[in-house]
Design a protein around this motif. Structure first.
Motif, PDB file in Angstrom:
ATOM      1  N   ARG A  60       0.863  -1.191   0.000  1.00 39.35           N
ATOM      2  CA  ARG A  60       0.000   0.000   0.000  1.00 39.35           C
ATOM      3  C   ARG A  60       0.892   1.231   0.000  1.00 39.35           C
ATOM      4  O   ARG A  60       2.057   1.160   0.404  1.00 39.35           O
ATOM      5  N   PRO A  61       0.344   2.374  -0.402  1.00 36.89           N
ATOM      6  CA  PRO A  61       1.143   3.601  -0.308  1.00 36.89           C
ATOM      7  C   PRO A  61       1.228   4.056   1.143  1.00 36.89           C
ATOM      8  O   PRO A  61       0.230   3.991   1.875  1.00 36.89           O
ATOM      9  N   LEU A  62       2.392   4.500   1.547  1.00 31.08           N
ATOM     10  CA  LEU A  62       2.565   4.989   2.922  1.00 31.08           C
ATOM     11  C   LEU A  62       2.183   6.463   3.052  1.00 31.08           C
ATOM     12  O   LEU A  62       2.284   7.019   4.152  1.00 31.08           O
ATOM     13  N   THR A  63       1.769   7.070   1.958  1.00 31.66           N
ATOM     14  CA  THR A  63       1.441   8.506   1.999  1.00 31.66           C
ATOM     15  C   THR A  63       0.498   8.873   3.151  1.00 31.66           C
ATOM     16  O   THR A  63       0.768   9.858   3.839  1.00 31.66           O
ATOM     17  N   PRO A  64      -0.585   8.108   3.419  1.00 33.75           N
ATOM     18  CA  PRO A  64      -1.468   8.527   4.524  1.00 33.75           C
ATOM     19  C   PRO A  64      -0.776   8.486   5.893  1.00 33.75           C
ATOM     20  O   PRO A  64      -1.035   9.347   6.741  1.00 33.75           O
ATOM     21  N   PHE A  65       0.116   7.513   6.109  1.00 30.29           N
ATOM     22  CA  PHE A  65       0.850   7.457   7.378  1.00 30.29           C
ATOM     23  C   PHE A  65       1.779   8.671   7.516  1.00 30.29           C
ATOM     24  O   PHE A  65       1.863   9.304   8.569  1.00 30.29           O
ATOM     25  N   VAL A  66       2.501   8.956   6.449  1.00 29.16           N
ATOM     26  CA  VAL A  66       3.455  10.068   6.499  1.00 29.16           C
ATOM     27  C   VAL A  66       2.701  11.382   6.678  1.00 29.16           C
ATOM     28  O   VAL A  66       3.110  12.259   7.458  1.00 29.16           O
ATOM     29  N   ARG A  84      12.229  12.218  13.161  1.00 32.08           N
ATOM     30  CA  ARG A  84      13.669  12.310  12.870  1.00 32.08           C
ATOM     31  C   ARG A  84      14.077  11.482  11.663  1.00 32.08           C
ATOM     32  O   ARG A  84      15.032  11.813  10.975  1.00 32.08           O
ATOM     33  N   TRP A  85      13.408  10.371  11.442  1.00 32.75           N
ATOM     34  CA  TRP A  85      13.903   9.382  10.468  1.00 32.75           C
ATOM     35  C   TRP A  85      12.718   8.480  10.128  1.00 32.75           C
ATOM     36  O   TRP A  85      11.909   8.170  11.002  1.00 32.75           O
ATOM     37  N   MET A  86      12.615   8.073   8.879  1.00 32.65           N
ATOM     38  CA  MET A  86      11.554   7.138   8.485  1.00 32.65           C
ATOM     39  C   MET A  86      12.153   6.125   7.512  1.00 32.65           C
ATOM     40  O   MET A  86      13.111   6.422   6.796  1.00 32.65           O
ATOM     41  N   GLY A 122       4.114  -2.305   3.199  1.00 29.93           N
ATOM     42  CA  GLY A 122       3.143  -1.258   3.532  1.00 29.93           C
ATOM     43  C   GLY A 122       3.242  -0.832   4.981  1.00 29.93           C
ATOM     44  O   GLY A 122       2.239  -0.433   5.572  1.00 29.93           O
ATOM     45  N   GLN A 123       4.430  -0.942   5.558  1.00 28.19           N
ATOM     46  CA  GLN A 123       4.599  -0.502   6.952  1.00 28.19           C
ATOM     47  C   GLN A 123       5.622   0.616   7.015  1.00 28.19           C
ATOM     48  O   GLN A 123       6.629   0.598   6.306  1.00 28.19           O
ATOM     49  N   LEU A 124       5.329   1.557   7.871  1.00 23.23           N
ATOM     50  CA  LEU A 124       6.227   2.676   8.102  1.00 23.23           C
ATOM     51  C   LEU A 124       6.958   2.468   9.419  1.00 23.23           C
ATOM     52  O   LEU A 124       6.336   2.157  10.438  1.00 23.23           O
ATOM     53  N   LEU A 125       8.270   2.636   9.376  1.00 26.08           N
ATOM     54  CA  LEU A 125       9.094   2.595  10.575  1.00 26.08           C
ATOM     55  C   LEU A 125       9.557   4.037  10.781  1.00 26.08           C
ATOM     56  O   LEU A 125      10.082   4.648   9.855  1.00 26.08           O
ATOM     57  N   ALA A 126       9.328   4.582  11.978  1.00 27.95           N
ATOM     58  CA  ALA A 126       9.677   5.995  12.204  1.00 27.95           C
ATOM     59  C   ALA A 126      10.356   6.153  13.551  1.00 27.95           C
ATOM     60  O   ALA A 126      10.043   5.440  14.503  1.00 27.95           O
TER      61      ALA A 126
END
Lengths: 345, 345
Positions: B206-212, B224-226, B280-284
């Motif tokens: 999936r696009p990560l745009t909504p999470f970001v 700080r970092w993604m 489709g996972q965001l690490l931040a």
């Protein structure tokens, strides 16, 4: 200028010809990709797209390289991958800013073979004055690639001196080419060693930046259209122009620079040199009043000594490329059909 | 931040592991590509490069996709190619502007298979709010590719709200993940049917745009970092961060969201879920004072309901990722070694 889909893609299976840059490629691009991916910036048959808005003006290009063999007289896949992408930007009227590369490597590929190609890319990038700023590497099982494939992406900024487009082409404009055609395609064909032919021939792979720079400096106002006639040769590039511009194009067959080795190989193999790929020639349409200046400028560039005025835009017959001989004969020059020279780039 | 080449590439032959995103990939990138292509904009291990100067500020990414099978529960190569590139831009702090795609097609590929993937790309691009503006198509002989490979190129503009980089990470910062890990990798593994395992599992592509977007709106100052932890999983992404930042990272093992099916498959197969690819996972990494806001924001995004705070940056042991259990045990989490799951993306 956008092309309306006049063709449908109904082919049951993909064939080598779909990658050859001729009629089957056109059917694939216009019949499948364009209607599905429809959007205002979508590039038609040329590979560069322009992004313009929200403070960003940029040209983007993408090319895959699958040439066989990986190394050939005058160049290699890595050099081709850089030059081809630089050239797509150049002929769109963009100054190359940065490249990226995605590698698909076959498991078992010797590390030294990869190293040699990364070195070739680095060297070609330095020569063209552009940086390779990143990329990606994937490996597939042994047998599921042919050593390596490289996809290259290019980013450029608009050259403020140039305003190009098929819509700017007018009857009376002149067609120029920067040098002898067909060297790359015939070199690759001979390098495969399948044919019992030898010739002292090298690929013409090189950045077109010096040619474009010379034209922009000498005749910017008169340059209407440019192309890097790779797959499908100058015949396919000019047929695309004739269709997009709704114009006719006449080629002066004897004026087209051609090495004896290429002519000879084409005669033996039944190929038309106008269909053979080039990787270092510029095809340009220039307003008649600046054509002589443009030609002089091209000839002053090292490698451009044989640049020639090879044709003219006519108002009829529209959407047609004709080759005329000095004695009054003429023949229709069609786009490439089929794929006599697969995996040339 | 630039990495100095500490490693040399001396491997005699390319192996699947060189494409797996773990230690062998690092050896290839840092030992071969970085020293040869050396230039100021060259991206280190992450795939996005920033171009900044002469009136242009842009991020570029390039990815090759060679996933097998082409279609799998929850997605397909075309969808992956768009989302993967969109996500590389997103996590670099760039808003996606345009994509291009280069196709390498195997002769004999059914036309309908290609059509389905171009449709999947068009749909994924619409979902992510980005246009596919052009591309290239090459065809190789039957047997010399596995149906199709796709290389995608992305162009983005800087998101003015975000300032990211490993150098900004500080001890005490929190590590967040947007949802359960390992779904993509295990889905692909099961879809191949080589194993006598079944599970009700879908790729998370999936696009990560909504999470970001959610993070930028709720906690921009603290982000700080993604990273988009694809090949090599969150273990490899966090090891890269630990090395680049010169910091230690502690993971709270029980807090890491993980579906029972993924846990079960990993136990049976002897795999560490921290090494399994996500699409489709965001690490931040977020400053401690904004971590709770950031977590709430992620959980409000559809698909982010299971977002969790899974770890913390420490000042020691440097360049090391440790996983701690609730009962005080801990283990070193290394980068992926070898390639247990080839051709996952």
């Amino acid at each position: 200028m956008r092309l309306m889909p006049e063709v449908r893609f109904r082919d049951a299976r993909l064939e080598m010809a779909h990658g050859a840059g001729g009629k089957a490629t056109r059917r694939l691009v216009e019949g499948l990709f364009l209607p599905l991916l429809d959007n205002p910036a979508l590039a038609p048959l040329s590979d560069a797209a322009w992004i313009d808005g929200d403070g960003m003006a940029a040209a983007m290009t993408a090319d895959a390289f699958v040439v066989r063999p990986l190394r050939f007289p005058g160049g290699s896949i890595g050099e081709l991958a850089v030059n081809g992408t630089v050239n797509d930007l150049c002929v769109a009227g963009a100054q190359p800013v940065a490249l990226m590369a995605a590698f698909i490597l076959e498991a078992g590929l010797p590390g030294d073979v990869l190293r040699a190609e990364v070195e070739a890319m680095a060297q070609a990038a330095r020569r063209a004055g552009v940086a390779v700023v990143g990329g990606d590497t994937k490996v597939v099982e042994h047998g599921l690639a042919d050593g390596m494939y490289i996809a290259t992406f290019g980013l450029g900024r608009p050259d403020p001196r140039l305003r190009l487009g098929a819509a700017r082409v007018r009857p009376g404009d002149r067609v120029l080419v920067s040098g002898p055609i067909g060297d790359h395609g015939i070199t690759i064909l001979l390098a495969r060693g399948d044919l019992d032919l030898e010739a002292d021939l090298r690929s013409d792979t090189r950045p077109l930046t010096p040619f474009v720079e010379a034209l922009a400096a000498a005749a910017a106002q008169g340059v209407r259209w440019m192309r890097d006639p790779t797959r499908g040769g100058i015949a396919s590039a000019l047929n695309e122009l004739a269709r997009e511009a709704g114009a006719g194009i006449v080629l002066f067959e004897e004026e087209i620079p051609l090495r004896g080795e290429v002519r000879g190989a084409c005669e033996i193999l039944g190929l038309d040199p106008l269909h053979i790929a080039n990787e270092g020639q510029l095809l340009a349409v220039v307003a008649p009043e600046l054509a002589a200046d443009a030609l002089r400028a091209l000839r002053r560039v090292p490698g451009g000594e044989q640049a020639a005025l090879i044709g003219e835009i006519r108002d009829a017959p529209v959407r047609t490329v004709l080759a005329e001989t000095r004695y009054g004969g003429s023949r229709v020059v069609d786009m490439l059909v089929g794929d006599p020279l697969p995996r040339i780039c």
